[in-house]
Design an enzyme around this catalytic site. Structure first.
Site, PDB file in Angstrom:
ATOM      1  CG  HIS A 187      -0.308  -0.415   2.482  1.00 52.28           C
ATOM      2  ND1 HIS A 187      -0.791  -1.450   3.237  1.00 52.28           N
ATOM      3  CD2 HIS A 187       0.803   0.023   3.111  1.00 52.28           C
ATOM      4  CE1 HIS A 187      -0.006  -1.628   4.297  1.00 52.28           C
ATOM      5  NE2 HIS A 187       0.954  -0.734   4.238  1.00 52.28           N
ATOM      6  CG  HIS A 200       8.955  -1.297   0.781  1.00 51.78           C
ATOM      7  ND1 HIS A 200       9.258  -2.077   1.885  1.00 51.78           N
ATOM      8  CD2 HIS A 200       7.606  -1.247   0.731  1.00 51.78           C
ATOM      9  CE1 HIS A 200       8.137  -2.474   2.463  1.00 51.78           C
ATOM     10  NE2 HIS A 200       7.121  -1.988   1.771  1.00 51.78           N
ATOM     11  CE1 TYR A 227      13.987  -0.954   2.683  1.00 50.74           C
ATOM     12  CE2 TYR A 227      12.668   0.735   1.630  1.00 50.74           C
ATOM     13  CZ  TYR A 227      12.763  -0.373   2.436  1.00 50.74           C
ATOM     14  OH  TYR A 227      11.630  -0.907   2.993  1.00 50.74           O
TER      15      TYR A 227
END
Length: 488
Positions: free
Chosen positions: A171, A201, A258
Site C-alpha cells: 500500500h 518500497h 535502503y
C-alpha cells in the site's frame, strides 16, 4: 457467487479483519467462504470470533472456518492470501538487535538490509511450502496474493521456484499519493493522477497530474517544504526528491535504510529522522510498534470484539488492492492499481528477472501490466543495487548456501556503507545461529558458524541505536490515547 478464499497468517488480526470487510463490500461476494489458517490456535480463535461477529451483525451467508491445518484450509481455494511473519516478533527482534552490534541501525528491517535479508531466509522455504500445497490441493490455476515482506523476495521465490500464479501487494503507492494530493491542496486524492514505477518500497512517482495539470519537481518540492507536518517528518524523503527529481513512495524511515547515505553515521541519523512516530526513522521503530500493538490487542480484545458488531460500510472500503483485484477478476469491473510482478518488459532499464512494482489493469482476463516504462537513471541505479541483493538472497534461501548469504548481506547498500567484510561474515554467522529454529536450509552450516563465533576476534558493541525508544506499557498507551482523545 460462491468460491473460497484462504488466508495464511490470518492471526494478523487487524489486517485480516480489514481484508475481510473490504472483500464483503463487493455485493456479489456475500456468499463466499473464508478459510483462516495460522500456526497460532490462540490468534486464530480470536480473529474467527471477530469475523463471526461481523457476519452475524450483518446477517450474511458468508462462511468462516479456522484451522491450523494449512493444507485443509487451502483445499479448493480459488484465492490464497499470505500475511505471514515467519519467526514472529522473537526472530524479528534479532533482525534488529544483532546488526546494531555491528553499527547497522535499521528503522524497519523487513525488505533488504541485514534484517530484511534474514527475514527472507526465514520466509522463502515456507512460501515454497505454501506453493506446493496450492499446486496440489487448491483450485486449478489458483491465484496467490502475497502481502508478506520481504515483498520482492517472497514474490520472486513463489514465481520462479513455487511455480504458482503470484502477485505481490503493498500500500506504499496509495499512501504516497495521498501525501502528494494533500500537499498540493487537492480536495480528494482522486484529483491526482500518477504513474508510479520501480520495485517494492523503492517505487517512484515518475509522472504526476493534478486535475489534468502536470506537476513538476520544483512545485512538488515547494509544496512539501511548505507543509507544516511533512516538512518535518519527511526530511530525508524531501532531500531525495530534490536530488533525484521524483518522490519516493516509501516513508522517511523505510527509505533511509535502503540507501547508503543517511544512516551510516549515528550523528547523521538524528539529522534526517523525526521521532514523532516510529515510521519516520526511529531505531527499531516497527519492532516497538508491533510489540505494543500485540500487547494492546491482547489486553483490549473485548473492545475489538464489541466493535465488530457494526454494519459494514462500503464507503469505508480501504485502498488495499486485494478486494479490488478479486472484484475485477470475478465481475469484470476494471481496476487500475500498482502490482508486484516479474519484470518481463514492464520496466525497460531494470533486470528482466526482477520483481517490479508498476501500474496494471485487472479484468476477467487477469492482471495486465503497462509495459515499456523507463525510470529516471538515478531511480534505476538505486533499484538495481537492491535487486542484486534480492536475487542473491533468494538464491541463498533456496540453496542454503551460507557463503552466498554473506555475499548478499555484504552487497546491501547500508550494510556496505557501515560494516567491513569481516564484520559482515561474523554478523551473518551470529544471525543464522540465533535464528536457526526458522532456518532449516542452513542447519548444516550452524555447527561451523558456532565454531567460528567461538574464536572470532571481531569487536562488537552493545548499542541501542541512534534513536531507540522503549516499548510502552499498556497503561502508558491508555494514557496517551486518552490525551489524544481529549485534545481532539
Amino acid at each position: 457467487m460462491s468460491f473460497k478464499i484462504a488466508i495464511i497468517g490470518a492471526g494478523s488480526v487487524g489486517f485480516t479483519k480489514k481484508l475481510f470487510t473490504d472483500i464483503l463490500c463487493v455485493p456479489e461476494f456475500k456468499g463466499i467462504e473464508f478459510a483462516l489458517t495460522d500456526v497460532s490456535e490462540h490468534n486464530l480463535q480470536m480473529i474467527k470470533a471477530i469475523l463471526d461477529r461481523i457476519v452475524e451483525a450483518n446477517k450474511l451467508p458468508t462462511k468462516v472456518t479456522a484451522t491450523t491445518d494449512r493444507r485443509k484450509a487451502l483445499e479448493g481455494a480459488r484465492y490464497v492470501i499470505s500475511c505471514v511473519r515467519v519467526g514472529g516478533l522473537e526472530a524479528y527482534a534479532d533482525d534488529i538487535r544483532i546488526p546494531l552490534k555491528y553499527g547497522i541501525d535499521q528503522c524497519v528491517g523487513d525488505t533488504i538490509c541485514a534484517g530484511g535479508i534474514l527475514y527472507g531466509q526465514r520466509n522463502i522455504p515456507v512460501i515454497l511450502d505454501f506453493c506446493k500445497d496450492i499446486r496440489e490441493v487448491a483450485e486449478t490455476d489458483a491465484k496467490f496474493l502475497n502481502y508478506a515482506n520481504p515483498m520482492a523476495m517472497n514474490t520472486w521465490a513463489a514465481i520462479e521456484y513455487g511455480k504458482v500464479d503470484t502477485v505481490g501487494l503493498c500500500h506504499g503507492v496509495q499512501h504516497g499519493a495521498e501525501q502528494i494530493a494533500e500537499v498540493l491542496g487537492a480536495k480528494s486524492p482522486r484529483e491526482l493522477d500518477y504513474v508510479c514505477s520501480g520495485i517494492n518500497h523503492q517505487t517512484w512517482f515518475i509522472e504526476l497530474r493534478l486535475n489534468g495539470r502536470e506537476i513538476g519537481k520544483d512545485e512538488l518540492v515547494a509544496a512539501f517544504e511548505a507543509h507544516p507536518v511533512y516538512s518535518r517528518q519527511e526530511k530525508l524523503r524531501i532531500d531525495v526528491l530534490k536530488r533525484f527529481g521524483v518522490y519516493s513512495t516509501e516513508s522517511n524511515g523505510h527509505l533511509s535504510e535502503y540507501l547508503p547515505w543517511y544512516r551510516k553515521r549515528p550523528d547523521e541519523i538524528t539529522r534526517w529522522i523525526d521521532m514523532s512516530d516510529w515510521i519516520h526513522g526511529e531505531t527499531g521503530g516497527y519492532l516497538r510498534y508491533s510489540t505494543e500493538t500485540r500487547n494492546w490487542f491482547e489486553t483490549e480484545y473485548p473492545q475489538f470484539l464489541e466493535a465488530a458488531a457494526k454494519p459494514i460500510d462500503p464507503s469505508k472500503r480501504s485502498n488495499e488492492h486485494a478486494s479490488h483485484i478479486l472484484e475485477a477478476l470475478e465481475t469484470n469491473r476494471v481496476y487500475r492499481g500498482h502490482f508486484n510482478v516479474k519484470n518481463d518488459g514492464v520496466i525497460t532499464n531494470l533486470p528482466q528477472d526482477a520483481i517490479v512494482e508498476s501500474p496494471g489493469f485487472v479484468d476477467r482476463f487477469g492482471i495486465n501490466m503497462a509495459a515499456g516504462i523507463t525510470l529516471p537513471e538515478a531511480c534505476a541505479a538505486t533499484c538495481i543495487s537492491s535487486i542484486n541483493v534480492q536475487r542473491m538472497s533468494v538464491h541463498a534461501a533456496i540453496s542454503g548456501d551460507i557463503d552466498l548469504l554473506k555475499l548478499a548481506v555484504l552487497h546491501d547498500p547500508l550494510v556496505g556503507a557501515v560494516s567491513t567484510p569481516e564484520e559482515v561474515w561474523q554478523m551473518v554467522d551470529e544471525m543464522v545461529v540465533a535464528e536457526a529454529a526458522w532456518l532449516p536450509q542452513f542447519a548444516h552450516a550452524v555447527p561451523a558458524a558456532k565454531e567460528r563465533l567461538s574464536r572470532s576476534r571481531v569487536k562488537t558493541r552493545e548499542w541501542a541505536g541512534a534513536a531507540r525508544r522503549s516499548v510502552r506499557s499498556i497503561e502508558e498507551l491508555r494514557a496517551e490515547k486518552a490525551a489524544l482523545k481529549q485534545a481532539g
